[in-house]
Design an enzyme around this catalytic site. Structure first.
Site, PDB file in Angstrom:
ATOM      1  N   SER A 142     -28.194  26.586  57.797  1.00  0.00           N
ATOM      2  CA  SER A 142     -28.943  26.930  56.591  1.00  0.00           C
ATOM      3  C   SER A 142     -29.733  25.720  56.125  1.00  0.00           C
ATOM      4  O   SER A 142     -29.282  24.575  56.293  1.00  0.00           O
ATOM      5  CB  SER A 142     -27.985  27.362  55.477  1.00  0.00           C
ATOM      6  OG  SER A 142     -28.675  27.512  54.246  1.00  0.00           O
ATOM      7  N   TYR A 156     -20.900  26.017  50.227  1.00  0.00           N
ATOM      8  CA  TYR A 156     -21.558  26.674  51.370  1.00  0.00           C
ATOM      9  C   TYR A 156     -22.459  25.683  52.098  1.00  0.00           C
ATOM     10  O   TYR A 156     -22.448  25.594  53.326  1.00  0.00           O
ATOM     11  CB  TYR A 156     -22.370  27.870  50.860  1.00  0.00           C
ATOM     12  CG  TYR A 156     -23.204  28.568  51.904  1.00  0.00           C
ATOM     13  CD1 TYR A 156     -22.630  29.504  52.756  1.00  0.00           C
ATOM     14  CD2 TYR A 156     -24.564  28.313  52.015  1.00  0.00           C
ATOM     15  CE1 TYR A 156     -23.387  30.168  53.713  1.00  0.00           C
ATOM     16  CE2 TYR A 156     -25.344  28.963  52.962  1.00  0.00           C
ATOM     17  CZ  TYR A 156     -24.746  29.896  53.808  1.00  0.00           C
ATOM     18  OH  TYR A 156     -25.520  30.543  54.755  1.00  0.00           O
TER      19      TYR A 156
END
Length: 250
Positions: A142, A156
């Site tokens: 990501s 995350y």
């Protein structure tokens, strides 16, 4: 024909990737944790376009289930050629000061430990030193691993930072064994995952902020799948240990 395993393939980027890999001639293992109906719909869609696929349940955070997943692949008469580590989880947006140890453990169990376990089992099957034919591993990281996701998902983001380290380190370990390891780092993509974090309209909110996304829009799952499938292909035969940032310029 070779096998391609896509984890978390019942929706979003995983679904789009499974469809595109099938178009490239792979028999695709559509992994899911709990969305059995959606996974079967992916399989049906692949078969409708003339491809070959099957669904296989496993929570990659659980080592025993990962072992069972790869044992299911071993039952096929086709070698594993591609692993796409796409499965990932996040929880409701919050600041670091409000994080619990339980949440951290759950995020890292799937996003980090699960990815490591799948890589471990894939290498055992792909590496030439084990009698394998080589292969490609693509980790779906990501842009948050670079940007930190402050105020929302630092946990995350940290898990994806660990995945980036896995990508680089493993690529160097297995480069001489016929295995390429690369990563795609998506930005704000229209997937159902944002609802998991409590804000289904997150991509549109950010896209509307001046300068937040240089290209001025969110991305589509199919756009990320294109990058993943390219890294899996022979067109990327001299590419390993690298990262494609697919984040609209962020």
């Amino acid at each position: 024909m070779r096998l391609a395993l896509v984890t978390g393939a019942s929706r979003g980027i995983g679904r789009a990737t499974a469809l595109k890999l099938a178009q490239q001639g792979y028999r695709v293992a559509v992994n899911y944790r709990k969305r059995a109906q959606e996974a079967q719909q992916v399989v049906a869609a692949i078969r409708e376009q003339g491809g070959d696929a099957f669904a296989v349940q496993a929570d990659i955070a659980d080592e025993a289930q990962v072992m069972a997943l790869f044992q299911r692949l071993d039952e096929e008469d086709k070698p594993l050629g591609v692993l796409v580590n796409n499965a990932g989880i996040l929880f409701t947006q919050c600041r670091v000061e409000d994080l619990s140890a339980e949440r951290l453990q759950r995020v890292f169990a799937t996003n980090v430990t699960g990815a490591f376990l799948c890589c471990r089992e894939a290498v055992k099957r792909m590496a030439t030193q084990h009698g394998g034919l080589g292969g490609a591993i693509i980790n779906v990281s990501s842009a948050a691993s670079r940007l930190g996701a402050p105020g929302e998902y630092v946990d995350y983001a940290a898990s994806k930072g660990a995945m980036d380290a896995l990508t680089k380190g493993l690529s160097l370990e297995v480069a001489a064994q016929g295995i390429r390891v690369n990563s795609v780092r998506p930005g704000f993509i229209y997937t159902e995952m944002h609802a998991d974090g409590g804000e289904p309209g997150r991509v549109d909110r950010v896209a509307a902020m001046a300068g937040a996304i240089p290209m001025g829009r969110g991305g589509e799952a199919e756009e990320i799948a294109e990058a993943i499938v390219w890294l899996a292909s022979e067109a990327a035969s001299y590419v390993t240990g690298t990262f494609i940032d697919a984040a609209g310029g962020r």
